[in-house]
Write an enzyme that holds these catalytic residues in place. Structure first.
Site, PDB file in Angstrom:
ATOM      1  N   HIS A 273       0.905  -1.037  -0.068  1.00  0.00           N
ATOM      2  CA  HIS A 273       0.012   0.165   0.080  1.00  0.00           C
ATOM      3  C   HIS A 273       0.777   1.160  -0.018  1.00  0.00           C
ATOM      4  O   HIS A 273       0.103   2.416  -0.057  1.00  0.00           O
ATOM      5  CB  HIS A 273      -0.956  -0.029   1.224  1.00  0.00           C
ATOM      6  CG  HIS A 273      -2.157   0.909   1.042  1.00  0.00           C
ATOM      7  ND1 HIS A 273      -2.384   1.875   1.994  1.00  0.00           N
ATOM      8  CD2 HIS A 273      -3.044   0.489   0.299  1.00  0.00           C
ATOM      9  CE1 HIS A 273      -3.709   2.271   1.496  1.00  0.00           C
ATOM     10  NE2 HIS A 273      -4.170   1.548   0.538  1.00  0.00           N
ATOM     11  N   HIS A 504      -8.866  11.040  -0.326  1.00  0.00           N
ATOM     12  CA  HIS A 504      -8.131   9.735  -0.434  1.00  0.00           C
ATOM     13  C   HIS A 504      -6.807   9.964   0.245  1.00  0.00           C
ATOM     14  O   HIS A 504      -6.136   8.944   0.849  1.00  0.00           O
ATOM     15  CB  HIS A 504      -7.770   9.481  -2.066  1.00  0.00           C
ATOM     16  CG  HIS A 504      -7.301   7.832  -1.963  1.00  0.00           C
ATOM     17  ND1 HIS A 504      -5.702   7.755  -2.075  1.00  0.00           N
ATOM     18  CD2 HIS A 504      -7.761   6.909  -1.809  1.00  0.00           C
ATOM     19  CE1 HIS A 504      -5.499   6.318  -2.192  1.00  0.00           C
ATOM     20  NE2 HIS A 504      -6.812   5.807  -1.709  1.00  0.00           N
TER      21      HIS A 504
END
Length: 618
Positions: A273, A504
């Site tokens: 990630h 985000h």
């Protein structure tokens, strides 16, 4: 056990630990577009059960044993145009608009949702893979010179001519920047950056680069490099396996300058990630740590953040290995993070970093790498790494229990059946740490505010309901932790002009009771999940981390300050300001009685979004 909520009555399982779940193959998730309305499709069982208007409080029993759709679950948006068995959450009431799809690939038939649901989903369509789009007869296909929109030909707006005019005259003391957003006032993009600008000659004459990320659209990524750098070597560091890896490699076939490094993911539900760029120039070296995936939609109408390092000069030949270290030990920590990949593809980059002077760095590196750690290694990664730095380098504050903690994120994992299982225990303990001050009596923990978009935030956003595809909080996770929702505050960012650009970005901070002073600030890829931050095991003698994550921590002591003043006018352009540009409004806005957290896999069909569409996963 059952609880009432605005989503009805939910039965709660007694066992929700991630280790009790048989893991599916952790492949990426994704969606593909369909322009033609599909108003006759049969709803899934979840759609049938949860058909009520989100603003209402239906008396619904949700059975946790509902059989899931038998479609593969693909997490990487850039790779699924040719796949069938897709969910189509957006239904078109009037205007054509984005259609979102999200799946997870497994080796087994059918799919399961990970209870550590911190993975993102965002669409992008590679040029070298033909996209099958059904166009309504009344609408003609719009021609675009850019890569095709994953949401349909009418989705992306053209940026104005001056959109890419970079102006970094704003205060760059902190080197923290927001992304540019299409469709907001020009002044709110002042000092913000687009990926084209980050990779432009303005910041250096690029020789080679490394792109660490979760989702990639390789043709789109290549086009973000200026023509003169477009054939320079690029290493892509990813976590894809099997079919997803094969599709990624297939995307890169037209680009011989691209090579790959696969991150090792040995623990179930872990993801790669981390989002970072390593840029090697003729003039030196630079690090970018950011929150955006390398896909078009992440750089369009979402709120993202990044830290850009100074340009690091090359050290004199023969300098010792420890030369060029910063007061924050950033060089040592970056090298240790890269070495944790155990990847020969990164060996040259490790050597290059050793040859450069990183002494001007004023932030601390906070990383997560998969593994189970004991002893001193427990404080190398995850939230215990953050706790160690806050203990050693944050200033104690009088009446600190009155200074609340704020966490802001775009996805939420499984927290447990109550707050004591992880959130209000080990994680809040970490976020509440300030210095080494010994306390004679236990002090109450500070208040915790969690910022996560509500259904109404998403519905009224620039993207409308499709923005919710990047906010993957699932009903399967939410129904197990209704207690968590009492912490929630909505997304409001008028101070940056981005209230309608869904976040985000992920940020965490400790702030004064009047919301004017910061004890510390963190921007990171890590969402609110145990997979990202780690969870203690074996009577707190071991921490287990599932994913790769990376962020930077701002501590006032590294800037010769006791606290950071909060910048009231983020886009003032004042080079002398010491105010920190918090990217949303303060104080946070608590959910009203009608608000509810956005949950991506249930329908919202009673109120259309800004594009006239409703959300109906099937």
């Amino acid at each position: 056990m059952s609880q009432e909520s605005q989503h009805g009555r939910w039965s709660i399982s007694d066992s929700e630990e991630e280790d009790n779940i048989i893991p599916p193959t952790p492949e990426k998730r994704s969606f593909t577009p369909s322009i033609k309305p599909n108003l006759e499709s049969k709803p899934s069982k979840i759609t049938t059960i949860l058909k009520q208007k989100p603003e209402q409080s239906p008396n619904v029993n949700v059975n946790l044993n509902v059989k899931e759709p038998s479609a593969p679950f693909i997490r990487s948006e850039a790779r699924q145009a040719a796949h069938g068995n897709q969910i189509n959450p957006v239904k078109y009431e009037s205007n054509p608009s984005p259609a979102l799809k999200r799946k997870r690939e497994t080796d087994e038939a059918g799919w399961n949702l990970s209870s550590s649901d911190d993975e993102e989903t965002r669409p992008s369509v590679p040029k070298d893979e033909p996209k099958k789009v059904n166009v309504s007869p009344k609408k003609k296909k719009t021609e675009h010179t850019r890569p095709p929109s994953p949401h349909g030909a009418c989705y992306y707006k053209e940026e104005p001519a001056d959109f890419f005019e970079t102006n970094l005259s704003m205060n760059d003391m902190y080197r923290f920047y927001l992304n540019k957003v299409t469709g907001i006032q020009k002044k709110f993009n002042t000092g913000a950056l687009h990926i084209k600008e980050i990779l432009s000659p303005m910041f250096g004459m690029l020789k080679e680069s490394v792109q660490f990320n979760y989702c990639f659209d390789i043709p789109w990524m290549v086009e973000q490099y200026p023509p003169e750098f477009r054939d320079k070597p690029v290493v892509i560091v990813h976590g894809d396996k099997r079919e997803a890896k094969a599709r990624l490699i297939e995307q890169a076939k037209p680009y011989p300058h691209i090579t790959f490094c696969q991150a090792k993911l040995d623990i179930a539900f872990g993801t790669h990630h981390t989002k970072m760029m390593l840029l090697w120039y003729e003039e030196g070296f630079r690090v970018i740590i950011l929150t955006s995936n390398l896909i078009r939609a992440d750089w369009y109408q979402k709120t993202q953040g990044l830290w850009m390092s100074p340009l690091y000069p090359r050290l004199p030949v023969g300098s010792p290995g420890l030369a060029g270290e910063s007061p924050t030990n950033f060089k040592r920590d970056l090298l240790e993070y890269l070495e944790a990949y155990r990847a020969p593809e990164l060996a040259d980059w490790i050597d290059r970093i050793k040859q450069h002077d990183l002494s001007e760095t004023r932030v601390y590196l906070i990383g997560s790498t998969p593994g189970r750690y004991q002893g001193p290694a427990m404080e190398k990664w995850g939230h215990l790494r953050l706790r160690k730095l806050l203990r050693e380098h944050a200033h104690p504050i009088q009446n600190e229990e009155r200074w609340p903690v704020i966490g802001q994120f775009s996805s939420i994992g499984s927290m447990g059946l109550d707050k004591t299982k992880w959130l209000a225990a080990e994680f809040q303990h970490t976020l509440s740490t300030l210095g080494r001050a010994e306390k004679s009596l236990p002090t109450p923990q500070p208040q915790m505010h969690l910022i996560y978009p509500s259904v109404e935030n998403v519905r009224t956003s620039l993207e409308g309901y499709p923005a919710g595809g990047s906010l993957p909080y699932s009903i399967q996770t939410a129904q197990k932790q209704l207690w968590l929702h009492s912490y929630f505050h909505g997304w409001h960012a008028d101070v940056t002009g981005r209230s309608n650009a869904m976040p985000h970005i992920k940020t965490y901070m400790r702030i004064s009771p009047d919301f004017t002073q910061l004890a510390w600030f963190l921007v990171t890829s890590a969402n609110l999940s145990k997979a990202a931050w780690g969870a203690l095991e074996k009577n707190n003698t071991q921490i287990m981390v599932r994913s790769y994550e990376l962020g930077v921590l701002y501590l006032p002591s590294a800037f010769n300050m006791s606290t950071f003043p909060v910048e009231k006018d983020v886009f003032s352009g004042s080079a002398s300001s010491k105010g920190f540009p918090v990217p949303y409004d303060l104080p946070p806005h608590r959910y009203s009685s009608k608000d509810q957290p956005w949950i991506w896999n249930i329908p919202y069909t009673q109120a259309p979004d800004t594009h006239g569409n409703v959300w109906a996963p099937s």
